[in-house]
Design a protein around this motif. Structure first.
Motif: not given
Length: 853
Positions: A500-513, A533-544
């Motif tokens: 299972i893969c999750f790759a997104r910009r890590f904004a809070t509304y995307k609820r990666a957690g 199952i196995q999980l692959v996460f990727a993505g960046k949060a805005h610097p601020n």
């Protein structure tokens, strides 16, 4: 050594291999597997080391190796096949006549970022990748389009995590000599240079050209020696956090982009602004229309508005750029003078309608003001945008707000795995990628042998597993991890396990957690002996974005728990390269945004094209793509005011779907066979994504609905000395001046208020138009089922006819209504301008009846 002269020595490529250098400088290669393999086979290790950048790659190859290849018949044969395919692409004649464009005219496509390939890091995320896919599809379809953007020397940041799992950022400098760029020169061979007056002095910028198949992308660059450091920094980092620099970037993109086209003798007959960052382009474009056709501002504005497309990608009002007016004011004086308006009036075109933000300048509002075609990027996003911006068209019902939608699409060939591409060539057609709109051909995906599809998908999952190990090893070595941790990486991930893969910009509304809401339950699923199952996460949060960084940290901390550490990974520095491995190798693509905050979300489309099954909230594109035979939904699209409660409800729903549907289906292996029902869903997902959610479909829709009509509008409005544009300007000015006099009486029903289905009745209405004539307006009856005392459901408008004129300026209008359904209905009436869709939707030009039934 400031005066040091810099030069670069390139390899002497043998004549028989000369096409390699030409190919390296056109990004067509990056969506053609045979071309990619041509570069890779020269030196596989070096190809990976330089980030699959062919310009840098060829510079690193020894002269001896080139001489070997020059006599290698196998390599020369491969080179010949790629060259023939490349030349066939250019031999296709663009249907320019369909767009009513001359050889020096274009559809100008402005975007702050373009994500074309990981070796050209001038993009931050989905907006840029979408823009890159738009150019690629335009090349394939022969759309006469030109891209305009900025050349960021540091681009967007590179991400790495510290020992605690906290995101850190670095900004490596892009070496233009290692990129497939060419500086644009004039007919005398001098560098083209545009100039824009600014508060810090004259902004000067070079123009670079990048070839994307048959499309040209021009990138502006302020890193000139004669510019001050402040001005050079305008094109330093994408999305600068400093307000003054951010405004300057958007001024450069819009105004500078149009100026650059003019200096290259390219006329933007149609303009497409990809998000509000580009909105200043309208100022310079209207200015050149005034000069080209000797028009006043209002007449040029009529042309500009009806030939401009504006795409919004943001479903949250706070996500749109707003600047203090004082930052914008220094750039607009010359335009205010030329347009014969005050600076304050010009600034008011971008002014939010609420008094709270009266000192702000909204780039969305400014862009919408100049655009006759406005669209969101999914059906749901269109609905959200109409509600969000209803105040810009006072008196309009939300469903009539002139914001439509064209759902985004993805460039299939850029993300489809080489294994699956070969499979489609075998079962569909050798030229399947040029026939994505052919539903009959795409349906032949059903004919692929189940074992064949499962085999290639397992290969892609294995590639993802290897890539995860490789990236994890690099991450841990950089942190000086102990030897036993490095050794453990060799057993991280299992290519046989449901991935299972999750790759997104890590904004809070995307609820990666969202999965971490119940760690014991998640741990049980990961460690299950029979069906893990196995999980692959990727993505960046805005610097601020500290909250986004904290979510990354929580995931990393969970991945370090001994029981799960071999089956949960977080990959640093998510980019297009990592994205390809993930969408090609995942079994399930997880998407958990808080509805309706996802405008579209194209990564799930890429996974579906590769047979990955989406498990997603009903948001963005998945509202259109979801069907039970090709993926799963999380929840039913319900919205709750309490976000914590909504997260809890949808976390439970996610676990329920995983436990009861996803995992059992994946591990349903009858007598050693692959999971046949799962494979059927894979085929359905592939057919859906390839046919319905490709960038080819998207660009075709933009062309047919916006580009071609806009080009026809341009011709109509500029013919005969722009007579129709001038007439429209006079008409609109007259309407604005006289509209406030309009009055409507209460509509009268001729047969009472109780009817049965099938009955007809007449409505009459007295309208006072003042000095306006019936030929200038349209009187409409507006009716529908009552949803409440003030709201109508399923409402529609019908044109009333002029029955008689009873006095100067006073008229009686009538209309006949047929009762087609039972229930309680409401009816009222209104007056709007008579004319095309742009004129009839002029803000404030709508008057409703004083009372309604």
């Amino acid at each position: 050594m400031e005066k040091m002269q810099i030069y670069k020595v390139y390899p002497a490529i043998p004549e028989s291999l000369a096409f390699l250098d030409y190919l390296a400088r056109n990004l067509w290669w990056c969506w053609n597997h045979e071309a990619i393999e041509l570069f890779r086979r020269i030196h596989p290790g070096q190809w990976e080391k330089v980030g699959k950048n062919p310009v840098a790659f060829l510079s690193s190859i020894s002269q001896r190796r080139f001489e070997e290849l020059a006599t290698d018949e196998s390599f020369l044969g491969h080179l010949g096949r790629v060259k023939a395919k490349f030349e066939r692409m250019f031999s296709y004649v663009s249907p320019v006549k369909e767009f009513d464009l001359g050889s020096k005219e274009t559809i100008a496509y402005f975007s702050m970022e373009f994500g074309l390939h990981e070796s050209l890091p001038i993009f931050a995320g989905g907006l840029g990748v979408l823009a890159g896919d738009h150019l690629k599809a335009s090349s394939t379809q022969g759309v006469p389009l030109t891209g305009i953007g900025l050349l960021f020397r540091e681009g967007y940041f590179r991400q790495f995590l510290d020992h605690n799992g906290w995101q850190q950022e670095t900004y490596p400098i892009n070496d233009v000599f290692d990129l497939p760029l060419q500086k644009v020169t004039d007919t005398s061979g001098f560098d083209i240079k545009i100039e824009i007056p600014g508060p810090q002095g004259l902004i000067k910028a070079w123009v670079w050209q990048l070839k994307v198949g048959k499309i040209k992308l021009f990138l502006l660059d302020t890193n000139l020696p004669e510019n001050s450091k402040t001005i050079r920094d305008i094109t330093s980092r994408l999305y600068a956090s400093h307000g003054e620099t951010r405004v300057a970037q958007e001024i450069l993109l819009g105004i500078g982009g149009v100026k650059a086209l003019k200096m290259m003798d390219i006329f933007p007959k149609v303009c497409h602004m990809n998000e509000g960052h580009c909105s200043f382009a309208s100022l310079e474009r209207v200015s050149i229309l005034m000069d080209k056709y000797t028009l006043d501002f209002q007449s040029a504005f009529q042309i500009g508005q009806r030939t401009c497309v504006f795409t919004t990608h943001t479903p949250v009002a706070a996500g749109h750029d707003e600047f203090p007016k004082e930052l914008v004011r220094p750039y607009i004086k010359s335009y205010a003078d030329k347009f014969a308006v005050s600076k304050e009036e010009l600034l008011s075109w971008g002014e939010p309608r609420d008094m709270v933000n009266a000192d702000k300048f909204s780039m969305f509002i400014f862009g919408a003001h100049f655009s006759g075609y406005i669209n969101g990027v999914s059906r749901l996003h269109g609905q959200v945008s109409r509600r969000m911006w209803q105040s810009l068209w006072p008196g309009r019902q939300v469903e009539e707000i002139p914001i439509s939608h064209i759902t985004n699409g993805v460039h299939i060939c850029s993300y489809l795995s080489q294994h699956k591409s070969a499979l489609l060539e075998r079962y569909l057609s050798a030229d399947w990628s040029n026939r994505l709109s052919n539903a009959t051909m795409i349906s032949r995906i059903d004919n692929i042998e189940d074992a064949d599809l499962w085999h290639v998908h397992e290969l892609d999952r294995s590639n993802l597993t290897r890539k995860c190990r490789q990236l994890l090893l690099a991450q841990y070595e950089r942190r000086n991890a102990p030897r036993h941790e490095l050794d453990d990486i060799a057993s991280a991930m299992d290519h046989r396990v449901l991935t299972i893969c999750f790759a997104r910009r890590f904004a809070t509304y995307k609820r990666a957690g969202l999965l971490l809401k119940n760690i014991p339950r998640l741990t049980r699923l990961i460690t299950d002996e029979d069906r893990p199952i196995q999980l692959v996460f990727a993505g960046k949060a805005h610097p601020n974005d500290g909250d986004g960084k904290d979510i990354i940290k929580q995931i990393v901390e969970f991945a370090r728990i001994p029981e799960v550490r071999r089956r949960v990974v977080f990959l640093e520095n998510y980019d297009i390269n990592i994205a390809r491995y993930m969408v090609q190798g995942c079994d399930v693509w997880l998407n958990t945004p808080r509805r309706p905050n996802e405008a579209c979300g194209t990564s799930g489309m890429k996974a579906s094209a590769n047979g990955g099954l989406n498990l997603s909230i009903l948001d963005g594109w998945w509202c259109e793509g979801f069907r039970e035979d090709r993926g799963w939904r999380i929840g039913n699209g319900d919205l709750y005011d309490n976000h914590d409660y909504q997260d809890e409800v949808e976390s439970q729903a996610l676990f329920n779907v995983l436990e009861n549907e996803v995992i059992p289906l994946f591990y349903d292996r009858q007598r050693g066979n692959p999971p046949l029902k799962w494979i059927t869903m894979m085929k359905n997902a592939m057919k859906m994504a390839i046919h319905d959610f490709s960038s080819d479909r998207m660009v075709r829709e933009y062309s047919e609905r916006f580009y071609m009509p806009a080009a026809r509008n341009f011709k109509t409005l500029t013919d005969d000395g722009a007579g129709k544009a001038k007439a429209l300007a006079v008409k609109q000015s007259r309407l604005i001046a006289l509209w406030s006099s309009i009055r409507l009486s209460k509509p009268k029903l001729t047969k009472g208020i109780d009817f049965t289905v099938g009955d007809t009745f007449r409505i009459t209405l007295e309208v006072f138009l003042g000095e306006l004539t019936p030929e200038e307006v349209e009187v409409q009856v507006y009716h529908g089922k009552l949803r409440s005392t003030e709201l109508l459901e399923g409402s529609r408008s019908e044109i009333m006819w002029l029955q008689e004129t009873t006095a100067p300026g006073t008229h009686i209008y009538a209309c006949t209504i047929t009762c087609s359904d039972s229930g309680r209905f409401g009816v009222t009436a209104r007056v709007i301008p008579k004319g095309d869709e742009v004129l009839s939707n002029t803000p404030h030009l709508i008057t409703w009846a004083q009372e309604a039934y």
